[in-house]
Every structure is written in C-alpha cells, then in structure tokens.
Motif scaffolding. Sequence first.
Motif, PDB file in Angstrom:
ATOM      1  N   ASP A 161       0.858  -1.181   0.000  1.00  0.00           N
ATOM      2  CA  ASP A 161       0.000   0.000   0.000  1.00  0.00           C
ATOM      3  C   ASP A 161       0.899   1.236   0.000  1.00  0.00           C
ATOM      4  O   ASP A 161       1.245   1.785   1.042  1.00  0.00           O
ATOM      5  CB  ASP A 161      -0.911  -0.013   1.224  1.00  0.00           C
ATOM      6  CG  ASP A 161      -1.920   1.125   1.222  1.00  0.00           C
ATOM      7  OD1 ASP A 161      -1.786   2.060   0.395  1.00  0.00           O
ATOM      8  OD2 ASP A 161      -2.837   1.087   2.061  1.00  0.00           O
ATOM      9  N   TYR A 162       1.296   1.655  -1.188  1.00  0.00           N
ATOM     10  CA  TYR A 162       2.230   2.768  -1.331  1.00  0.00           C
ATOM     11  C   TYR A 162       1.664   4.065  -0.750  1.00  0.00           C
ATOM     12  O   TYR A 162       2.400   4.857  -0.176  1.00  0.00           O
ATOM     13  CB  TYR A 162       2.617   2.965  -2.804  1.00  0.00           C
ATOM     14  CG  TYR A 162       3.455   1.831  -3.337  1.00  0.00           C
ATOM     15  CD1 TYR A 162       4.824   1.784  -3.098  1.00  0.00           C
ATOM     16  CD2 TYR A 162       2.882   0.800  -4.073  1.00  0.00           C
ATOM     17  CE1 TYR A 162       5.600   0.743  -3.584  1.00  0.00           C
ATOM     18  CE2 TYR A 162       3.648  -0.248  -4.560  1.00  0.00           C
ATOM     19  CZ  TYR A 162       5.005  -0.267  -4.307  1.00  0.00           C
ATOM     20  OH  TYR A 162       5.774  -1.304  -4.781  1.00  0.00           O
ATOM     21  N   ARG A 163       0.383   4.261  -0.891  1.00  0.00           N
ATOM     22  CA  ARG A 163      -0.248   5.477  -0.355  1.00  0.00           C
ATOM     23  C   ARG A 163      -0.122   5.522   1.166  1.00  0.00           C
ATOM     24  O   ARG A 163       0.211   6.547   1.747  1.00  0.00           O
ATOM     25  CB  ARG A 163      -1.706   5.555  -0.779  1.00  0.00           C
ATOM     26  CG  ARG A 163      -2.389   6.824  -0.263  1.00  0.00           C
ATOM     27  CD  ARG A 163      -3.682   7.085  -0.950  1.00  0.00           C
ATOM     28  NE  ARG A 163      -3.353   7.491  -2.314  1.00  0.00           N
ATOM     29  CZ  ARG A 163      -4.150   7.325  -3.354  1.00  0.00           C
ATOM     30  NH1 ARG A 163      -5.333   6.784  -3.201  1.00  0.00           N
ATOM     31  NH2 ARG A 163      -3.788   7.713  -4.554  1.00  0.00           N
ATOM     32  N   SER A 164      -0.358   4.394   1.817  1.00  0.00           N
ATOM     33  CA  SER A 164      -0.238   4.318   3.274  1.00  0.00           C
ATOM     34  C   SER A 164       1.210   4.541   3.724  1.00  0.00           C
ATOM     35  O   SER A 164       1.467   5.259   4.694  1.00  0.00           O
ATOM     36  CB  SER A 164      -0.730   2.961   3.776  1.00  0.00           C
ATOM     37  OG  SER A 164      -0.459   2.822   5.153  1.00  0.00           O
TER      38      SER A 164
ATOM     39  N   ALA B 263       3.518   6.219   2.109  1.00  0.00           N
ATOM     40  CA  ALA B 263       3.821   7.641   1.900  1.00  0.00           C
ATOM     41  C   ALA B 263       3.201   8.500   2.999  1.00  0.00           C
ATOM     42  O   ALA B 263       3.842   9.436   3.494  1.00  0.00           O
ATOM     43  CB  ALA B 263       3.330   8.085   0.522  1.00  0.00           C
TER      44      ALA B 263
ATOM     45  N   ARG C 211       6.994   3.942  -7.654  1.00  0.00           N
ATOM     46  CA  ARG C 211       5.598   3.978  -7.189  1.00  0.00           C
ATOM     47  C   ARG C 211       5.481   4.691  -5.843  1.00  0.00           C
ATOM     48  O   ARG C 211       4.551   5.462  -5.623  1.00  0.00           O
ATOM     49  CB  ARG C 211       5.039   2.565  -7.112  1.00  0.00           C
ATOM     50  CG  ARG C 211       4.870   1.967  -8.515  1.00  0.00           C
ATOM     51  CD  ARG C 211       4.269   0.611  -8.507  1.00  0.00           C
ATOM     52  NE  ARG C 211       2.902   0.675  -7.994  1.00  0.00           N
ATOM     53  CZ  ARG C 211       2.186  -0.394  -7.699  1.00  0.00           C
ATOM     54  NH1 ARG C 211       2.697  -1.604  -7.855  1.00  0.00           N
ATOM     55  NH2 ARG C 211       0.962  -0.267  -7.239  1.00  0.00           N
ATOM     56  N   LEU C 212       6.426   4.443  -4.960  1.00  0.00           N
ATOM     57  CA  LEU C 212       6.407   5.128  -3.665  1.00  0.00           C
ATOM     58  C   LEU C 212       6.640   6.618  -3.846  1.00  0.00           C
ATOM     59  O   LEU C 212       5.931   7.445  -3.276  1.00  0.00           O
ATOM     60  CB  LEU C 212       7.459   4.531  -2.728  1.00  0.00           C
ATOM     61  CG  LEU C 212       7.592   5.208  -1.368  1.00  0.00           C
ATOM     62  CD1 LEU C 212       6.261   5.220  -0.620  1.00  0.00           C
ATOM     63  CD2 LEU C 212       8.678   4.532  -0.553  1.00  0.00           C
ATOM     64  N   GLU C 213       7.605   6.949  -4.666  1.00  0.00           N
ATOM     65  CA  GLU C 213       7.923   8.359  -4.894  1.00  0.00           C
ATOM     66  C   GLU C 213       6.736   9.100  -5.505  1.00  0.00           C
ATOM     67  O   GLU C 213       6.476  10.258  -5.158  1.00  0.00           O
ATOM     68  CB  GLU C 213       9.149   8.471  -5.791  1.00  0.00           C
ATOM     69  CG  GLU C 213       9.716   9.876  -5.840  1.00  0.00           C
ATOM     70  CD  GLU C 213      11.023   9.912  -6.579  1.00  0.00           C
ATOM     71  OE1 GLU C 213      11.909  10.665  -6.137  1.00  0.00           O
ATOM     72  OE2 GLU C 213      11.180   9.216  -7.607  1.00  0.00           O
ATOM     73  N   ALA C 214       6.000   8.450  -6.385  1.00  0.00           N
ATOM     74  CA  ALA C 214       4.811   9.060  -6.978  1.00  0.00           C
ATOM     75  C   ALA C 214       3.789   9.385  -5.881  1.00  0.00           C
ATOM     76  O   ALA C 214       3.153  10.443  -5.911  1.00  0.00           O
ATOM     77  CB  ALA C 214       4.198   8.141  -8.021  1.00  0.00           C
ATOM     78  N   GLU C 215       3.649   8.497  -4.915  1.00  0.00           N
ATOM     79  CA  GLU C 215       2.723   8.754  -3.809  1.00  0.00           C
ATOM     80  C   GLU C 215       3.235   9.862  -2.893  1.00  0.00           C
ATOM     81  O   GLU C 215       2.457  10.564  -2.258  1.00  0.00           O
ATOM     82  CB  GLU C 215       2.478   7.475  -2.998  1.00  0.00           C
ATOM     83  CG  GLU C 215       1.691   6.423  -3.720  1.00  0.00           C
ATOM     84  CD  GLU C 215       0.277   6.859  -4.068  1.00  0.00           C
ATOM     85  OE1 GLU C 215      -0.300   7.752  -3.401  1.00  0.00           O
ATOM     86  OE2 GLU C 215      -0.268   6.311  -5.047  1.00  0.00           O
ATOM     87  N   LEU C 216       4.537  10.009  -2.820  1.00  0.00           N
ATOM     88  CA  LEU C 216       5.111  11.088  -2.009  1.00  0.00           C
ATOM     89  C   LEU C 216       4.935  12.446  -2.690  1.00  0.00           C
ATOM     90  O   LEU C 216       5.179  13.472  -2.093  1.00  0.00           O
ATOM     91  CB  LEU C 216       6.609  10.829  -1.766  1.00  0.00           C
ATOM     92  CG  LEU C 216       6.934   9.661  -0.854  1.00  0.00           C
ATOM     93  CD1 LEU C 216       8.405   9.309  -0.959  1.00  0.00           C
ATOM     94  CD2 LEU C 216       6.557   9.985   0.583  1.00  0.00           C
ATOM     95  N   GLY C 217       4.565  12.410  -3.984  1.00  0.00           N
ATOM     96  CA  GLY C 217       4.336  13.654  -4.705  1.00  0.00           C
ATOM     97  C   GLY C 217       5.580  14.236  -5.356  1.00  0.00           C
ATOM     98  O   GLY C 217       5.630  15.411  -5.671  1.00  0.00           O
TER      99      GLY C 217
END
Length: 119
Positions: A22-25, A27, A108-114
Amino acid sequence: MDQDHAKIRLVLSQVFVDTEIDYRSIAAQLGTADCRLLKEIFFEEVAPVCYPNLRAPVPPVWTIFDAQWLQAEIANRLARRRRSACAAIKDKILSSYLRLAFSEEWRRLEAELGHGYEK
C-alpha cells in the motif's frame, strides 16, 4: 540514530513484505520527509537487509519486519561497511543492483510522495 530515522526505516521496510504493498499508506506514514533522504535510506540501509525476504521461495515476513531486528541488522551492516573497504565495495555493488531491481517499487512510492522520479 534518532527515533524518526528508525521509524523511517521500519516504514520503508513495508515494501519488502510478502503482501500487497500500500504505497499510499507508506507515503502517508513518511509525511514530509525529504525524498532524497528517503531514497538513500531505502536503497542504502533498508533494501540490503530486507530484499532477501522477497527472494525466498516462501518469504518468512508477510506483514511487518520486527523493529528491533531491523535496526540491529542495519546497524551491523553499516558497521561492517565502515570497518572494511571490501565490505564497503561489496555493499556499493549490492546497492547498485538493488536500485535496478527495486526501481519500480521506488518509483511507485515516490509518486505517492508527490515527487517526480529521478534516475
């Protein structure tokens, strides 16, 4: 090492468990931490210790890494790197491999970090 650094390591280790990530979680748990620092911790500290979990035929860690184990393993690895030039070179090669092998997970994680993906 401070509590924030230990927390970051534990949160980033979630990428290496044997469940859907859950990359959003992840982040959200990392908050506003500097992306460059997160990337360094991910590839230089966490990935070298945690990636074998995903390479095992039956990964032993499904939900979360033990926090004490994680911190101790990272500390041991960093200490070996400081004590031995050979260990430092070996770790540098491993980190280079991990940057390639887990580039999609980081993206993918970085994308969620913005943040935009940087190679």
